[in-house]
Design a protein around this motif. Structure first.
Motif, PDB file in Angstrom:
ATOM      1  N   LYS A 216       0.841  -1.197   0.000  1.00  0.00           N
ATOM      2  CA  LYS A 216       0.000   0.000   0.000  1.00  0.00           C
ATOM      3  C   LYS A 216       0.877   1.248   0.000  1.00  0.00           C
ATOM      4  CE  LYS A 216      -4.116  -1.943   0.611  1.00  0.00           C
ATOM      5  NZ  LYS A 216      -5.229  -1.779  -0.329  1.00  0.00           N
ATOM      6  N   ARG A 217       0.526   2.160  -0.854  1.00  0.00           N
ATOM      7  CA  ARG A 217       1.231   3.433  -0.908  1.00  0.00           C
ATOM      8  C   ARG A 217       0.307   4.508  -0.335  1.00  0.00           C
ATOM      9  NH1 ARG A 217       3.568   4.288  -6.381  1.00  0.00           N
ATOM     10  NH2 ARG A 217       1.442   4.197  -7.133  1.00  0.00           N
ATOM     11  N   LEU A 218       0.866   5.334   0.523  1.00  0.00           N
ATOM     12  CA  LEU A 218       0.095   6.462   1.036  1.00  0.00           C
ATOM     13  C   LEU A 218       0.272   7.628   0.072  1.00  0.00           C
ATOM     14  CD1 LEU A 218      -1.533   7.615   3.489  1.00  0.00           C
ATOM     15  CD2 LEU A 218       0.615   8.623   4.196  1.00  0.00           C
ATOM     16  N   VAL A 219      -0.840   8.132  -0.435  1.00  0.00           N
ATOM     17  CA  VAL A 219      -0.794   9.245  -1.384  1.00  0.00           C
ATOM     18  C   VAL A 219      -1.364  10.493  -0.725  1.00  0.00           C
ATOM     19  CG1 VAL A 219      -1.542  10.100  -3.638  1.00  0.00           C
ATOM     20  CG2 VAL A 219      -1.071   7.666  -3.318  1.00  0.00           C
ATOM     21  N   ILE A 220      -0.598  11.562  -0.779  1.00  0.00           N
ATOM     22  CA  ILE A 220      -1.055  12.855  -0.267  1.00  0.00           C
ATOM     23  C   ILE A 220      -1.192  13.761  -1.487  1.00  0.00           C
ATOM     24  CG2 ILE A 220      -0.527  14.750   1.298  1.00  0.00           C
ATOM     25  CD1 ILE A 220       1.549  12.641   2.549  1.00  0.00           C
TER      26      ILE A 220
ATOM     27  N   THR B  57      -6.002  12.595   1.251  1.00  0.00           N
ATOM     28  CA  THR B  57      -4.987  11.595   1.545  1.00  0.00           C
ATOM     29  C   THR B  57      -5.651  10.233   1.497  1.00  0.00           C
ATOM     30  OG1 THR B  57      -3.779  13.131   2.945  1.00  0.00           O
ATOM     31  CG2 THR B  57      -3.325  10.810   3.254  1.00  0.00           C
TER      32      THR B  57
ATOM     33  N   GLU C  96      -4.953   5.699   0.695  1.00  0.00           N
ATOM     34  CA  GLU C  96      -4.062   4.572   0.422  1.00  0.00           C
ATOM     35  C   GLU C  96      -4.406   3.994  -0.925  1.00  0.00           C
ATOM     36  OE1 GLU C  96      -4.272   1.541   3.332  1.00  0.00           O
ATOM     37  OE2 GLU C  96      -2.566   2.298   4.456  1.00  0.00           O
TER      38      GLU C  96
END
Lengths: 217, 104
Positions: free
Chosen positions: B3-7, B14, B16
């Motif tokens: 999982k990548r956290l995207v902001i 924000t 995932e």
């Protein structure tokens, strides 16, 4: 210094409208920022300063509530002179792991870096040519002391100019370790995305923090 | 699934997201290459530090015997000066010569 000449009225608050920063409630953050800058200018002028103050603007921040294998900041606007990207983080890696940075999700061999490191009393230097990411430093991991986190930053200068390749300079720390990184992303593209990822299959743990600051013109 | 956290600054959101398989495969390959490179670097550093070329092997074997023959001493985590002196006296002249050479 001349006597303060306080403004008698504040600039009109902008009405919601289309803009780069318009959020899903229709509020226009572009105009709010412009209004805030104008108000600050008025106040600074009234105090006898000529010209405007230039405060860093926090563009994005996240404190991880759970683990993440990588962190991406997307949609970076072009309207600033420079960016500063901060992190305070720790990984759950079980083996030695490096903190890596990528720009615009470019995974090509387009990065050069030079690192000066001091680990304990030992100083060293190393470089990478035509790498697929930037070396930022060594990560804290499961074997690190409890509550020990990395802290660091990278400055992205002239990040939105399309004339130059992008030079970055920054620092990164671990307990009794410091890393000084200078990097060259061999692209003239404006930077609109930053990715942070560990060099081994692992995660950034909860309570890790990333922050992106914009330095106004 | 990674999982990548995207902001996302544009949308002020924000979230995932699962890293797309092709991108994940590329990241896996990069991480594997970096791990292999790190191991190669560490092996090279160890070779420089201890020496593994043919000329050094005799010395290394002798040093290995010194260490092997004095495990009790090595297990002593806080040796006194007297312990160290006694330990050095136990070394043979040849062993002392090797150590002197190693220590420069």
């Amino acid at each position: 210094m001349p006597a303060p000449n306080y403004p008698t009225s504040a600039p009109a608050i902008p009405q919601p409208g289309p803009g780069t920063y318009q959020d899903d409630t229709g509020f226009n953050h572009d105009e709010l920022h412009a209004w805030a800058a104008q108000a600050i200018d008025q106040i600074s002028n009234s105090l006898g300063f000529t010209g405007a103050f230039h405060f860093p603007v926090k563009l994005a921040e996240q404190i991880l509530a759970t683990t993440a294998t990588s962190i991406s900041i997307t949609g970076i606007p072009a309207g600033y002179r420079a960016l500063r990207f901060n992190w305070v983080l720790r990984t759950d890696a079980s083996s030695a792991t490096t903190l890596l940075v990528r720009l615009n999700n470019d995974n090509g061999a387009n990065y050069d870096y030079e690192v000066g490191a001091a680990v304990g009393a030992v100083a060293s230097a190393f470089s990478g040519t035509n790498q697929t990411s930037i070396y930022a430093g060594e990560c804290t991991r499961t074997s690190s002391a409890a509550n020990e986190f990395n802290a660091g930053y990278l400055d992205l200068l002239a990040y939105s100019r399309t004339t130059f390749n992008k030079m970055l300079i920054g620092r990164h720390t671990r307990d009794l370790e410091t890393y000084m990184t200078a990097a060259n992303w061999k692209s003239t593209a404006a930077i609109n995305r930053i990715d942070l990822l560990p060099s081994t299959a692992s995660n950034f743990i909860a309570n890790s923090i990333v922050t992106l600051w914009g330095m106004p013109a | 699934m990674s999982k990548r956290l995207v902001i996302d600054i544009n949308t002020q959101r924000t979230y995932e997201e699962t890293i797309p398989p092709a991108e994940q495969a590329e990241i896996d390959a990069m991480q594997a290459a970096l791990t292999a490179q790190r191991q190669a670097d560490e092996t090279a550093r160890a070779a420089i530090q201890f020496g593994t070329d043919a000329d050094n092997l005799g010395d290394l074997n002798a040093l290995g015997l010194i260490i092997q023959n004095h495990r009790a001493f090595l297990a002593n985590t806080s040796p006194t000066l007297a312990d160290v002196v006694q330990q050095v006296r136990r070394l043979t002249r040849a062993q002392l010569g090797i150590l002197r050479g190693r220590l420069g």
